[in-house]
Design a protein around this motif. Structure first.
Motif, PDB file in Angstrom:
ATOM      1  N   CYS A  40     138.236  39.321 -54.859  1.00  0.00           N
ATOM      2  CA  CYS A  40     139.311  39.139 -55.560  1.00  0.00           C
ATOM      3  C   CYS A  40     139.434  40.418 -56.603  1.00  0.00           C
ATOM      4  O   CYS A  40     138.369  41.270 -56.399  1.00  0.00           O
ATOM      5  N   SER A  41     140.636  40.804 -57.151  1.00  0.00           N
ATOM      6  CA  SER A  41     140.558  41.852 -57.999  1.00  0.00           C
ATOM      7  C   SER A  41     139.618  42.126 -59.232  1.00  0.00           C
ATOM      8  O   SER A  41     139.065  43.169 -59.428  1.00  0.00           O
ATOM      9  N   ASN A  42     138.880  41.216 -59.678  1.00  0.00           N
ATOM     10  CA  ASN A  42     137.634  41.217 -60.421  1.00  0.00           C
ATOM     11  C   ASN A  42     136.469  41.174 -59.802  1.00  0.00           C
ATOM     12  O   ASN A  42     135.259  41.031 -60.443  1.00  0.00           O
ATOM     13  N   ARG A  43     136.503  41.421 -58.507  1.00  0.00           N
ATOM     14  CA  ARG A  43     135.204  41.783 -57.678  1.00  0.00           C
ATOM     15  C   ARG A  43     134.441  40.483 -57.571  1.00  0.00           C
ATOM     16  O   ARG A  43     133.185  40.605 -57.008  1.00  0.00           O
ATOM     17  N   HIS A  44     134.949  39.220 -57.634  1.00  0.00           N
ATOM     18  CA  HIS A  44     134.323  38.096 -57.199  1.00  0.00           C
ATOM     19  C   HIS A  44     134.195  38.006 -55.646  1.00  0.00           C
ATOM     20  O   HIS A  44     135.288  38.185 -55.085  1.00  0.00           O
ATOM     21  N   CYS A  45     133.433  37.771 -54.945  1.00  0.00           N
ATOM     22  CA  CYS A  45     133.092  37.801 -53.646  1.00  0.00           C
ATOM     23  C   CYS A  45     132.500  36.766 -53.068  1.00  0.00           C
ATOM     24  O   CYS A  45     131.457  36.151 -53.466  1.00  0.00           O
ATOM     25  N   PHE A  46     133.170  36.126 -51.901  1.00  0.00           N
ATOM     26  CA  PHE A  46     132.386  35.056 -51.216  1.00  0.00           C
ATOM     27  C   PHE A  46     132.627  35.416 -49.705  1.00  0.00           C
ATOM     28  O   PHE A  46     133.595  35.707 -49.152  1.00  0.00           O
ATOM     29  N   ASP A  47     131.393  35.493 -49.116  1.00  0.00           N
ATOM     30  CA  ASP A  47     131.141  35.663 -47.725  1.00  0.00           C
ATOM     31  C   ASP A  47     131.390  34.697 -46.751  1.00  0.00           C
ATOM     32  O   ASP A  47     131.304  33.606 -46.876  1.00  0.00           O
ATOM     33  N   VAL A  48     131.891  35.228 -45.461  1.00  0.00           N
ATOM     34  CA  VAL A  48     132.252  34.170 -44.248  1.00  0.00           C
ATOM     35  C   VAL A  48     130.698  34.138 -43.698  1.00  0.00           C
ATOM     36  O   VAL A  48     130.307  35.164 -43.212  1.00  0.00           O
ATOM     37  N   ALA A  49     130.465  33.111 -43.593  1.00  0.00           N
ATOM     38  CA  ALA A  49     129.133  32.346 -42.964  1.00  0.00           C
ATOM     39  C   ALA A  49     129.237  32.907 -41.758  1.00  0.00           C
ATOM     40  O   ALA A  49     130.186  32.945 -40.807  1.00  0.00           O
ATOM     41  N   ARG A  50     128.024  32.968 -40.943  1.00  0.00           N
ATOM     42  CA  ARG A  50     127.926  33.490 -39.623  1.00  0.00           C
ATOM     43  C   ARG A  50     128.781  31.978 -38.601  1.00  0.00           C
ATOM     44  O   ARG A  50     129.104  32.322 -37.586  1.00  0.00           O
ATOM     45  N   GLN A  51     128.622  30.945 -39.247  1.00  0.00           N
ATOM     46  CA  GLN A  51     129.173  29.558 -38.398  1.00  0.00           C
ATOM     47  C   GLN A  51     130.604  29.542 -38.656  1.00  0.00           C
ATOM     48  O   GLN A  51     131.286  28.889 -38.028  1.00  0.00           O
ATOM     49  N   GLY A  52     131.181  30.450 -39.523  1.00  0.00           N
ATOM     50  CA  GLY A  52     132.626  30.614 -39.584  1.00  0.00           C
ATOM     51  C   GLY A  52     133.398  29.991 -40.684  1.00  0.00           C
ATOM     52  O   GLY A  52     134.651  30.227 -40.941  1.00  0.00           O
ATOM     53  N   TYR A  53     132.740  29.463 -41.626  1.00  0.00           N
ATOM     54  CA  TYR A  53     133.243  28.911 -42.806  1.00  0.00           C
ATOM     55  C   TYR A  53     133.202  29.628 -44.111  1.00  0.00           C
ATOM     56  O   TYR A  53     132.016  30.856 -44.114  1.00  0.00           O
ATOM     57  N   THR A  54     133.683  29.581 -44.961  1.00  0.00           N
ATOM     58  CA  THR A  54     133.572  30.425 -46.355  1.00  0.00           C
ATOM     59  C   THR A  54     133.205  29.407 -47.543  1.00  0.00           C
ATOM     60  O   THR A  54     133.794  28.475 -47.601  1.00  0.00           O
ATOM     61  N   ASN A  55     132.133  29.694 -48.025  1.00  0.00           N
ATOM     62  CA  ASN A  55     131.731  28.923 -49.318  1.00  0.00           C
ATOM     63  C   ASN A  55     132.252  29.466 -50.540  1.00  0.00           C
ATOM     64  O   ASN A  55     131.971  30.373 -51.019  1.00  0.00           O
ATOM     65  N   LEU A  56     133.311  28.727 -51.120  1.00  0.00           N
ATOM     66  CA  LEU A  56     134.093  29.319 -52.518  1.00  0.00           C
ATOM     67  C   LEU A  56     133.489  28.398 -53.565  1.00  0.00           C
ATOM     68  O   LEU A  56     134.291  28.371 -54.710  1.00  0.00           O
ATOM     69  N   LEU A  57     132.351  27.788 -53.746  1.00  0.00           N
ATOM     70  CA  LEU A  57     132.086  27.300 -54.826  1.00  0.00           C
ATOM     71  C   LEU A  57     131.278  28.164 -55.662  1.00  0.00           C
ATOM     72  O   LEU A  57     130.401  29.022 -55.324  1.00  0.00           O
ATOM     73  N   SER A  58     131.485  27.978 -57.053  1.00  0.00           N
ATOM     74  CA  SER A  58     130.834  29.120 -57.898  1.00  0.00           C
ATOM     75  C   SER A  58     129.236  28.803 -58.055  1.00  0.00           C
ATOM     76  O   SER A  58     128.559  29.614 -58.508  1.00  0.00           O
ATOM     77  N   ARG A  59     128.987  27.387 -57.745  1.00  0.00           N
ATOM     78  CA  ARG A  59     127.433  26.965 -57.911  1.00  0.00           C
ATOM     79  C   ARG A  59     127.146  26.078 -56.908  1.00  0.00           C
ATOM     80  O   ARG A  59     128.239  25.376 -56.520  1.00  0.00           O
ATOM     81  N   ALA A  60     125.998  26.022 -56.369  1.00  0.00           N
ATOM     82  CA  ALA A  60     125.610  24.854 -55.561  1.00  0.00           C
ATOM     83  C   ALA A  60     125.782  23.473 -56.019  1.00  0.00           C
ATOM     84  O   ALA A  60     125.590  23.120 -57.221  1.00  0.00           O
ATOM     85  N   ILE A  61     126.435  22.639 -55.283  1.00  0.00           N
ATOM     86  CA  ILE A  61     126.411  21.339 -55.521  1.00  0.00           C
ATOM     87  C   ILE A  61     125.652  20.420 -54.637  1.00  0.00           C
ATOM     88  O   ILE A  61     126.184  20.379 -53.417  1.00  0.00           O
ATOM     89  N   LYS A  62     124.980  19.687 -55.277  1.00  0.00           N
ATOM     90  CA  LYS A  62     124.330  18.530 -54.225  1.00  0.00           C
ATOM     91  C   LYS A  62     125.163  17.300 -54.197  1.00  0.00           C
ATOM     92  O   LYS A  62     125.538  16.682 -54.979  1.00  0.00           O
ATOM     93  N   THR A  63     125.207  16.868 -52.901  1.00  0.00           N
ATOM     94  CA  THR A  63     125.948  15.767 -52.559  1.00  0.00           C
ATOM     95  C   THR A  63     125.016  14.479 -51.755  1.00  0.00           C
ATOM     96  O   THR A  63     123.877  15.013 -51.244  1.00  0.00           O
ATOM     97  N   LYS A  64     125.624  13.417 -51.779  1.00  0.00           N
ATOM     98  CA  LYS A  64     124.909  12.364 -50.672  1.00  0.00           C
ATOM     99  C   LYS A  64     125.193  12.418 -49.309  1.00  0.00           C
ATOM    100  O   LYS A  64     124.312  11.765 -48.627  1.00  0.00           O
ATOM    101  N   TYR A  65     125.734  13.401 -48.972  1.00  0.00           N
ATOM    102  CA  TYR A  65     126.644  13.537 -47.573  1.00  0.00           C
ATOM    103  C   TYR A  65     125.687  14.713 -46.988  1.00  0.00           C
ATOM    104  O   TYR A  65     125.966  15.784 -47.047  1.00  0.00           O
TER     105      TYR A  65
END
Length: 281
Positions: A40-65
């Motif tokens: 973004c214009s404020n330089r927040h950056c989110f990489d495209v993973a090798r598997q092809g998805y993008t993780n757009l969470l600002s922090r890791a979140i643990k789930t039961k899934y």
């Protein structure tokens, strides 16, 4: 397809539709940078993973899934368990589409991606509309599984309470057997758009419920509160009841058990009891 090729293809799709995104941190516009990252214009950056998805969470979140649960869910889905449901959803969407127009669909809570993929395929077979499909889920394991298996959509790890998409970008929002955030849905849906929420009916997985929750209040399920909550935020234009039965052979009983939160917290004895019977009989 190699992971590097999948990453490049996914990044190219994101670059084509980058106006759909907004930064989940500062809400600024985002652009694809060198087929590597959304920035973004404020330089927040989110990489495209090798598997092809993008993780757009600002922090890791643990789930039961976890990964194993999505593997069980994929086995169940690929058996055809949900095919009548996916066909019905697709036909509802097709009836609402304007001919030959660009259509964008968000599956909020996409899991391992099977529902969105089958719905997208059916729409493309039966219309001439160009179609953008976006799947998002808070579970990294689910989205990673989706992007590894399917290359027909943009796959994102994201929080449904803070969706990384710009306002009014989607003609259709799907919410299939998944938690919802209606404030975000109202922000994201285009004018004259449509939200399709799939909620369990009273008899959904009734055979499992009867064993897991026998003698408790959970044995009988009601979706009234969920319907009422939806109606507080959106006008309900139609309700369609989809009912069918599926015969489960021995190879599907364990995946069905393990794919659903119904089994969480149940006793080992009750799990074994279900595994010893044929739910189709």
């Amino acid at each position: 397809m190699s992971k590097q090729s999948k990453k490049i293809i996914s990044a190219a799709i994101i670059a084509r539709y980058q106006e759909v995104f907004r930064c989940p941190i500062c809400f600024g516009q985002m652009q694809m940078n060198n087929l590597q990252s959304l920035i973004c214009s404020n330089r927040h950056c989110f990489d495209v993973a090798r598997q092809g998805y993008t993780n757009l969470l600002s922090r890791a979140i643990k789930t039961k899934y976890d990964k194993r649960m999505f593997e069980y869910r994929r086995v169940t889905c690929q058996s055809g368990f949900f095919d009548p449901l996916n066909a019905a959803i697709s036909d509802i969407v097709i009836k609402q589409l304007r001919a030959n127009e660009q259509t964008s669909i968000l599956d909020a809570g996409c899991g391992e991606g099977y529902h969105l993929t089958k719905i997208q395929e059916r729409i493309l077979r039966n219309t001439r509309n160009s179609l953008l499909a976006v799947g998002m889920d808070i579970s990294k394991e689910g989205v990673s599984s989706a992007s590894a298996e399917y290359s027909n959509a943009i796959w994102c790890v994201a929080d449904i309470a803070n969706c990384p998409f710009a306002d009014h970008q989607f003609n259709v929002i799907l919410n299939i057997l998944s938690p919802a955030n209606y404030s975000e849905f109202q922000r994201l849906i285009a004018e004259d758009g449509m939200v399709i929420k799939v909620i369990p009916g009273q008899d959904y997985l009734k055979e499992l419920r009867d064993i897991f929750y026998k003698g408790s209040q959970k044995q009988v399920y009601s979706n009234k509160n969920t319907l009422d909550h939806f109606h507080e935020h959106f006008d309900i234009t139609d309700v369609e009841n989809i009912r069918y039965q599926v015969f489960l052979d021995d190879t599907l009983i364990e995946p069905i058990l393990r794919m659903t939160p119904l089994s969480w917290g149940t006793t080992t004895a009750r799990l074994l009891k279900v595994q010893e019977i044929s739910l189709g009989e």
